[in-house]
Design a protein around this motif. Structure first.
Motif, short mmCIF file in Angstrom:
data_model
loop_
_atom_site.label_atom_id
_atom_site.label_comp_id
_atom_site.label_asym_id
_atom_site.label_seq_id
_atom_site.Cartn_x
_atom_site.Cartn_y
_atom_site.Cartn_z
N SER A 195 0.88 -1.26 0.03
CA SER A 195 0.07 -0.20 -0.09
C SER A 195 0.84 1.39 0.05
CB SER A 195 -0.89 -0.12 1.01
OG SER A 195 -1.17 0.98 1.94
N VAL A 196 1.97 1.18 0.84
CA VAL A 196 2.90 2.34 0.73
C VAL A 196 3.57 2.60 -0.59
CG1 VAL A 196 4.91 3.26 1.58
CG2 VAL A 196 3.46 2.60 3.21
N ILE A 197 3.98 1.50 -1.38
CA ILE A 197 4.61 1.55 -2.49
C ILE A 197 3.60 2.10 -3.38
CG2 ILE A 197 5.37 0.48 -4.67
CD1 ILE A 197 6.71 -1.69 -2.33
N ASN A 198 2.28 1.71 -3.41
CA ASN A 198 1.33 2.38 -4.43
C ASN A 198 1.09 3.72 -4.41
OD1 ASN A 198 1.05 -0.09 -5.88
ND2 ASN A 198 -0.78 -0.91 -4.42
N GLU A 199 0.84 4.15 -3.00
CA GLU A 199 0.71 5.54 -2.66
C GLU A 199 2.24 6.42 -3.10
OE1 GLU A 199 -0.61 6.97 0.98
OE2 GLU A 199 -0.73 4.75 1.46
N LEU A 200 3.21 5.84 -2.99
CA LEU A 200 4.65 6.62 -3.35
C LEU A 200 4.68 6.69 -5.05
CD1 LEU A 200 7.26 4.95 -1.11
CD2 LEU A 200 6.55 7.61 -1.37
N LEU A 201 3.97 5.84 -5.74
CA LEU A 201 4.21 5.65 -7.23
C LEU A 201 3.67 6.96 -7.77
CD1 LEU A 201 3.73 2.01 -8.19
CD2 LEU A 201 5.87 3.56 -8.21
N SER A 202 2.76 7.48 -7.32
CA SER A 202 1.85 8.75 -7.90
C SER A 202 3.05 10.13 -7.56
CB SER A 202 0.75 9.02 -7.25
OG SER A 202 0.28 8.40 -6.19
N PHE A 203 3.85 9.78 -6.61
CA PHE A 203 4.77 11.03 -6.42
C PHE A 203 6.14 10.78 -7.09
CE2 PHE A 203 1.61 10.90 -2.86
CZ PHE A 203 0.98 12.19 -3.14
N LEU A 204 6.60 9.46 -7.01
CA LEU A 204 8.08 9.22 -7.34
C LEU A 204 8.37 9.37 -8.77
CD1 LEU A 204 9.11 6.63 -5.03
CD2 LEU A 204 9.26 9.05 -4.66
N GLU A 205 9.98 9.55 -9.17
CA GLU A 205 10.21 9.74 -10.60
C GLU A 205 11.11 8.62 -10.84
OE1 GLU A 205 11.87 13.47 -10.62
OE2 GLU A 205 9.72 14.53 -10.34
N PRO A 206 11.32 8.31 -12.10
CA PRO A 206 12.65 7.40 -12.47
C PRO A 206 13.73 7.81 -11.92
CG PRO A 206 11.09 7.93 -14.49
CD PRO A 206 10.73 8.87 -13.27
N GLY A 207 14.45 6.86 -11.19
CA GLY A 207 15.66 7.29 -10.74
C GLY A 207 15.47 7.19 -9.09
N ASP A 208 14.57 7.36 -8.61
CA ASP A 208 13.99 7.48 -7.36
C ASP A 208 14.40 6.19 -6.57
OD1 ASP A 208 13.99 10.15 -7.18
OD2 ASP A 208 11.51 10.08 -7.28
N TRP A 215 14.15 2.56 -8.31
CA TRP A 215 14.95 1.70 -7.67
C TRP A 215 14.46 0.86 -6.38
CZ3 TRP A 215 20.14 0.82 -9.92
CH2 TRP A 215 20.13 1.52 -10.98
N PHE A 216 14.71 -0.44 -6.04
CA PHE A 216 14.13 -0.85 -4.78
C PHE A 216 15.07 -1.61 -4.19
CE2 PHE A 216 11.54 -4.23 -2.67
CZ PHE A 216 10.89 -3.10 -1.88
N MET A 217 15.13 -1.45 -2.98
CA MET A 217 16.27 -2.40 -2.06
C MET A 217 15.31 -2.98 -0.95
SD MET A 217 19.48 0.16 -1.67
CE MET A 217 20.27 -0.86 -0.21
N GLY A 218 15.39 -4.16 -0.76
CA GLY A 218 14.89 -4.95 0.23
C GLY A 218 16.08 -4.84 1.43
N LYS A 233 11.41 -6.35 -9.30
CA LYS A 233 11.30 -6.36 -10.51
C LYS A 233 10.27 -5.38 -11.12
CE LYS A 233 12.90 -10.92 -11.28
NZ LYS A 233 12.69 -11.81 -10.15
N ALA A 234 8.92 -5.41 -10.56
CA ALA A 234 7.63 -4.50 -10.83
C ALA A 234 8.09 -3.09 -10.96
CB ALA A 234 6.74 -4.66 -9.94
N LEU A 235 8.92 -2.68 -9.80
CA LEU A 235 9.21 -1.26 -9.73
C LEU A 235 10.62 -0.83 -10.58
CD1 LEU A 235 9.17 -0.74 -5.83
CD2 LEU A 235 7.80 0.15 -7.42
N TYR A 236 11.40 -1.71 -10.79
CA TYR A 236 12.53 -1.70 -11.84
C TYR A 236 11.86 -1.27 -13.08
CZ TYR A 236 17.30 -1.52 -13.71
OH TYR A 236 18.45 -1.29 -14.08
N ALA A 237 10.94 -2.11 -13.56
CA ALA A 237 10.20 -1.96 -14.96
C ALA A 237 9.66 -0.50 -14.91
CB ALA A 237 9.13 -2.90 -14.93
#
Ligand code: NDP
Length: 475
Positions: A88-101, A127-130, A119-123
């Motif tokens: 849910s946090v990732i989905n909310e963030l997607l409306s605000f973030l830009e490629p390279g974030d 960038w995503f780190m666990g 994988k989904a975010l990289y597409a």
């Protein structure tokens, strides 16, 4: 002059100012990094801003305003409960973030979810780190052990802030890039699996001394404090000694006696066992520790079973001091064997998942900040320095000699526990792991034969390669 608390200049933003998020963010601020916090609850944002008032911090309970505070390309870390909250946090963030974030999930997420999310975010160019963080509240505040996974370029972007805020042992930061994809969350999961087993073993030693030897809380406090001064020394031993010395402020009784003997499990221990099963790596001490947590919550059933199934009326008749010494030695051997199982799982996962894990580096970053930190980890690190590709610590002659030197204590403690009817599942399964691992011959030939007998599953032979079947009905 104090820096402005606004402007898109904050180096890292934290979503979730709960126990871990607030403390880790304050830790970063302590190290002079300008950081911003977000929480849905304005009271949590205000509490963070108040606590960090002397530092360059900012925050908001409005997501758009919070994102506006961050320097581009942005680095957003989240410390929210694993599962739906992360998505849910990732989905909310997607409306605000830009490629390279960059998004960093620093909670205890299931590593399989991390792979999917990365994988989904990289597409989408994000960038995503666990990342695993261990050390609880205090660790987060003053220096945790940090296990970041994902693309190395992403790690490089946050390396300075993570190195500064991590624990240090002999000047070395307790953080390293663990590996690609879900490597960080996988390693944190195994860390927690080891933690489950160590805690179960310590609780069994408590039971043996309490119900077996009849020691009181003052004596137990002293025993654990003494053990913490020698080879068993580590964080879990340290807090165990402190726990036995703590009074309940309300009742003035010893707090430990007021706490219910039921400890639930909710994720990482079970996931470690599941992953070990999936990869065919034996981790019986971890498996049984998860099972014992599940058994511990069956309090009502145990109350009934108590009258139906009386405990053997055998009390301890030996020398108490001598038994405590044997228990210390048994616990040491058990702990070495638990680390062996956890590291063996990492070794297999490394090649199976393509993580390329550096086991020496993992032992190094576990020496400080995390819950399983212990003196033992210095020896483990040295084993991997000598032999980086070792599949199991027990194959190192120096390491296995230490286990061998303590194994008789383990055996005699197990025997005594069985005699007295005190449940020591972790001690017993750890001992059996040792006995099986060092046994060239195992009775599994019989299992092969049985499977072939009832299901024509075929079997392998010792004198020829290939698979064979016998018509068992023929005499
Ligand atoms: P807390 O419950 O203290 O804090 C969780 C935070 O997440 C709260 O601020 C909460 O905000 C926020 N949150 C929950 N759901 C959402 C959502 N859907 N959207 C936005 N924010 C949300 O948990 P911890 O800090 O203890 O744990 C956080 C993570 O760290 C977990 O994954 C945990 O397993 C892991 N962890 C915890 C450790 C510990 O010792 N506590 C140690 C190592 C890792 P709100 O108050 O508004 O609900």
């Amino acid at each position: 002059m104090k820096a402005e608390k606004t402007g898109s200049r904050f180096e890292l933003g934290m979503i979730g100012l709960g126990v871990m998020g607030r403390n880790l963010l304050l830790n970063m601020a302590d190290h002079s990094f300008p950081v911003a916090g977000y929480d849905r609850d304005p009271a949590k944002v205000n509490a963070f801003l108040k606590e960090g008032a002397s530092h360059d911090v900012s925050g908001s309970s409005d997501l758009a305003a919070f994102i506006g505070l961050l320097k581009k390309p942005r680095a957003v870390m989240m410390l929210v409960p694993a599962g739906l909250a992360v998505d849910s946090v990732i989905n909310e963030l997607l409306s605000f973030l830009e490629p390279g974030d960059l998004i960093i999930d620093a909670g205890n997420s299931d590593y399989k979810d991390t792979d999917i999310r990365e994988k989904a975010l990289y597409a989408k160019g994000i960038w995503f780190m666990g990342m695993g963080v261990s050390g609880g509240e205090k660790g987060a505040r003053y220096g945790p052990s940090i296990m970041p996974g994902g693309r190395p370029e992403a790690y490089e972007r946050v390396r300075p802030i993570l190195e500064a805020s991590s624990a240090k042992v002999k000047g070395e930061p307790c953080v390293t890039h663990i590996g690609p994809g879900s490597a960080g969350h996988f390693v944190k999961m195994v860390h927690n699996g080891i933690e489950y087993a160590l805690m179960q073993l310590i609780s069994e030693s408590y039971d043996l001394m309490k119900r077996g030897l009849g020691l009181g809380n003052r004596e137990l406090e002293q025993v654990y404090k003494d053990w913490n001064k020698k080879e068993l020394s580590g964080y879990l031993m340290e807090i165990t000694g402190e726990i036995f010395g703590r009074k309940d402020p309300e009742t003035k009784k010893d707090l430990i006696d007021e706490i219910k003997g039921a400890a639930a499990q909710k994720g990482t221990g079970m996931w470690t066992s599941e992953s070990a099963m999936e990869l065919s790596v034996p981790t019986p001490s971890i498996d049984v520790s998860v099972a014992m947590r599940n058994l511990s919550v069956l309090h009502d059933e145990r109350s009934i079973a108590k009258s139906n199934l009386p405990r053997p009326l055998v009390s301890f008749s030996g020398d108490c001091g001598e038994f405590v010494k044997r228990l210390e030695s048994a616990l040491y051997a058990s702990m070495l064997l638990v680390y062996s199982q956890g590291m063996a799982l990492l070794s297999v996962a490394s090649s199976h998942h393509g993580y390329g894990l550096d086991l020496e580096a993992i032992a190094r970053i576990w020496r400080g900040g995390c819950i399983i930190r212990a003196t033992i980890l210095e020896d483990i690190r040295n084993v991997y320095r000598r032999s980086p590709a070792l599949p199991n610590l027990l194959l190192d002659p120096a390491f296995s000699k230490i286990v061998a030197d303590h194994q008789e204590s383990l055996r005699s403690v197990a025997t005594e526990a069985i005699r007295m009817g005190i449940p020591v599942s972790a001690i017993l399964s750890t001992l059996s792991y040792l006995d099986a691992y060092r046994s060239e011959w195992l009775p599994s030939n019989l299992i092969q034969a049985q499977r072939d007998f009832f299901g024509s599953h075929t079997y392998e032979r010792i004198d020829r390669t290939g698979v064979f079947h016998t018509d068992w009905d023929e005499s």
